[in-house]
Design a protein around this motif. Structure first.
Motif, PDB file in Angstrom:
ATOM      1  N   THR A 100       0.920  -5.143  -5.700  1.00 31.14           N
ATOM      2  CA  THR A 100       0.157  -5.156  -6.945  1.00 31.14           C
ATOM      3  C   THR A 100      -1.196  -4.474  -6.761  1.00 31.14           C
ATOM      4  O   THR A 100      -1.974  -4.843  -5.888  1.00 31.14           O
ATOM      5  CB  THR A 100      -0.042  -6.603  -7.428  1.00 31.14           C
ATOM      6  N   GLY A 101      -1.464  -3.459  -7.590  1.00 30.87           N
ATOM      7  CA  GLY A 101      -2.733  -2.736  -7.560  1.00 30.87           C
ATOM      8  C   GLY A 101      -2.886  -1.773  -6.397  1.00 30.87           C
ATOM      9  O   GLY A 101      -3.984  -1.281  -6.147  1.00 30.87           O
ATOM     10  N   ARG A 102      -1.806  -1.470  -5.679  1.00 31.12           N
ATOM     11  CA  ARG A 102      -1.877  -0.614  -4.491  1.00 31.12           C
ATOM     12  C   ARG A 102      -1.078   0.668  -4.684  1.00 31.12           C
ATOM     13  O   ARG A 102      -0.229   0.771  -5.552  1.00 31.12           O
ATOM     14  CB  ARG A 102      -1.326  -1.351  -3.262  1.00 31.12           C
ATOM     15  N   LYS A 103      -1.360   1.653  -3.846  1.00 32.21           N
ATOM     16  CA  LYS A 103      -0.632   2.920  -3.876  1.00 32.21           C
ATOM     17  C   LYS A 103       0.784   2.726  -3.342  1.00 32.21           C
ATOM     18  O   LYS A 103       1.014   1.882  -2.478  1.00 32.21           O
ATOM     19  CB  LYS A 103      -1.360   3.967  -3.038  1.00 32.21           C
ATOM     20  N   PRO A 104       1.732   3.527  -3.830  1.00 27.35           N
ATOM     21  CA  PRO A 104       3.114   3.395  -3.362  1.00 27.35           C
ATOM     22  C   PRO A 104       3.298   3.975  -1.956  1.00 27.35           C
ATOM     23  O   PRO A 104       2.534   4.834  -1.513  1.00 27.35           O
ATOM     24  CB  PRO A 104       3.917   4.190  -4.388  1.00 27.35           C
ATOM     25  N   ALA A 145      -5.586   1.526  -1.216  1.00 26.63           N
ATOM     26  CA  ALA A 145      -4.665   1.816  -0.114  1.00 26.63           C
ATOM     27  C   ALA A 145      -3.657   0.674   0.025  1.00 26.63           C
ATOM     28  O   ALA A 145      -3.941  -0.463  -0.337  1.00 26.63           O
ATOM     29  CB  ALA A 145      -5.453   1.984   1.186  1.00 26.63           C
ATOM     30  N   PRO A 146      -2.469   0.955   0.545  1.00 28.57           N
ATOM     31  CA  PRO A 146      -1.465  -0.108   0.713  1.00 28.57           C
ATOM     32  C   PRO A 146      -1.969  -1.230   1.614  1.00 28.57           C
ATOM     33  O   PRO A 146      -2.788  -1.005   2.500  1.00 28.57           O
ATOM     34  CB  PRO A 146      -0.289   0.616   1.382  1.00 28.57           C
ATOM     35  N   ARG A 147      -1.472  -2.434   1.365  1.00 25.59           N
ATOM     36  CA  ARG A 147      -1.830  -3.585   2.204  1.00 25.59           C
ATOM     37  C   ARG A 147      -1.127  -3.446   3.540  1.00 25.59           C
ATOM     38  O   ARG A 147       0.074  -3.219   3.595  1.00 25.59           O
ATOM     39  CB  ARG A 147      -1.391  -4.886   1.543  1.00 25.59           C
ATOM     40  N   THR A 148      -1.880  -3.581   4.606  1.00 28.15           N
ATOM     41  CA  THR A 148      -1.301  -3.461   5.938  1.00 28.15           C
ATOM     42  C   THR A 148      -1.713  -4.632   6.807  1.00 28.15           C
ATOM     43  O   THR A 148      -2.707  -5.309   6.537  1.00 28.15           O
ATOM     44  CB  THR A 148      -1.734  -2.155   6.630  1.00 28.15           C
ATOM     45  N   ARG A 149      -0.938  -4.834   7.857  1.00 30.45           N
ATOM     46  CA  ARG A 149      -1.236  -5.838   8.875  1.00 30.45           C
ATOM     47  C   ARG A 149      -1.053  -5.155  10.219  1.00 30.45           C
ATOM     48  O   ARG A 149      -0.015  -4.533  10.453  1.00 30.45           O
ATOM     49  CB  ARG A 149      -0.288  -7.022   8.730  1.00 30.45           C
ATOM     50  N   LEU A 158       2.598  -4.831   3.643  1.00 32.51           N
ATOM     51  CA  LEU A 158       2.826  -6.103   2.971  1.00 32.51           C
ATOM     52  C   LEU A 158       3.009  -5.869   1.481  1.00 32.51           C
ATOM     53  O   LEU A 158       2.241  -5.134   0.858  1.00 32.51           O
ATOM     54  CB  LEU A 158       1.644  -7.044   3.196  1.00 32.51           C
ATOM     55  N   VAL A 159       4.032  -6.505   0.923  1.00 30.84           N
ATOM     56  CA  VAL A 159       4.315  -6.403  -0.506  1.00 30.84           C
ATOM     57  C   VAL A 159       4.494  -7.817  -1.048  1.00 30.84           C
ATOM     58  O   VAL A 159       5.261  -8.601  -0.488  1.00 30.84           O
ATOM     59  CB  VAL A 159       5.601  -5.586  -0.770  1.00 30.84           C
ATOM     60  N   ASP A 160       3.810  -8.137  -2.146  1.00 33.87           N
ATOM     61  CA  ASP A 160       3.954  -9.447  -2.769  1.00 33.87           C
ATOM     62  C   ASP A 160       5.280  -9.490  -3.538  1.00 33.87           C
ATOM     63  O   ASP A 160       5.460  -8.778  -4.498  1.00 33.87           O
ATOM     64  CB  ASP A 160       2.769  -9.755  -3.689  1.00 33.87           C
TER      65      ASP A 160
END
Length: 183
Positions: A100-104, A145-149, A158-160
Motif C-alpha cells: 500500500t502506497g509503494r512502488k511496484p 520505495a518498496p518496503r524491504t527487510r 514486504l507486502v501487506d
C-alpha cells in the motif's frame, strides 16, 4: 488434432490478488474506533481524577464523538489511499506486487528464492526474498520505495496481504505452485 494454443494454454494466466476497499474501510473503522474510545476514556478519567466536573450534556457529546470521529477519519484515510492499496499479480512472467502506497516490484520466477507469511490477521505480510537484489525490478509507479527487510545480507520485500482477496493462504498456495522446484 488439437490446436497448439489449446495444448499450451492461455498466453496470459495472471492471478490477481487485491485489497477490497470495503474490507479495508471496515477494518480501519474498528481499529480507529477502538483507539479513539480508549483515548476518550482516558481523557474522561483524567478530568475526573483532577476534580473537573463534567458538564450536563457531555455524555451525549462524548457518545457522538465516539461514533462520528472514527467513521470520518477512516473514510478520509481510505480516500487518500484509494488508488494505492496493495496488490499482487502472479503470472507465467513472474511476480508483480506493490504494498500500500509503494512502488511496484517485478520478479521473474527464476529470481524468487523464498516466499513466506508472517504475523496474523489484518497485519499479515508476505515476505518475498529474491535470489539476488539484481533480479528485482522496481517500477516507475507513484509512491514511496518498496518496503524491504534486510537480514544477513539478504534483502526481502514486504507486502501487506492480511486483507487481500481471496486471502493470504490462497495467495501463498498460488506462489508455491508457481515457484520452480530447486534440486
Amino acid at each position: 488434432m488439437a490446436h497448439i494454443d489449446q495444448v499450451l494454454g492461455p498466453a496470459d494466466d495472471t492471478v490477481t490478488f487485491f485489497q477490497p476497499r470495503a474490507m479495508v474501510y471496515v477494518t480501519m473503522l474498528w481499529v480507529t474506533a477502538a483507539v479513539w474510545v480508549i483515548c476518550l476514556g482516558l481523557y474522561l478519567l483524567m478530568r475526573l481524577a483532577f476534580g473537573d466536573p463534567l458538564p450536563a450534556g457531555s455524555v451525549v457529546t462524548f457518545l457522538e464523538m465516539a461514533l462520528i470521529v472514527p467513521a470520518v477519519l477512516s473514510a478520509a484515510i481510505l480516500l487518500l489511499a484509494w488508488k494505492r492499496l496493495g496488490w499482487l499479480h502472479s503470472s507465467m512472467h513472474g511476480l508483480d506486487f506493490a504494498a500500500t502506497g509503494r512502488k511496484p516490484v517485478h520478479l521473474p520466477w527464476a529470481g524468487v528464492a523464498t516466499v513466506s507469511l508472517r504475523h496474523w490477521g489484518p497485519f499479515r505480510e508476505l515476505v518475498v526474498t529474491p535470489i539476488a537484489p539484481d533480479f528485482a525490478t522496481v517500477g516507475d509507479g507513484v509512491g514511496r520505495a518498496p518496503r524491504t527487510r534486510k537480514r544477513g545480507g539478504e534483502v526481502s520485500y514486504l507486502v501487506d496481504v492480511g486483507l487481500m482477496s481471496p486471502g493470504p493462504e490462497v495467495l501463498i498456495a498460488e506462489l508455491h505452485r508457481r515457484l520452480p522446484t530447486k534440486v
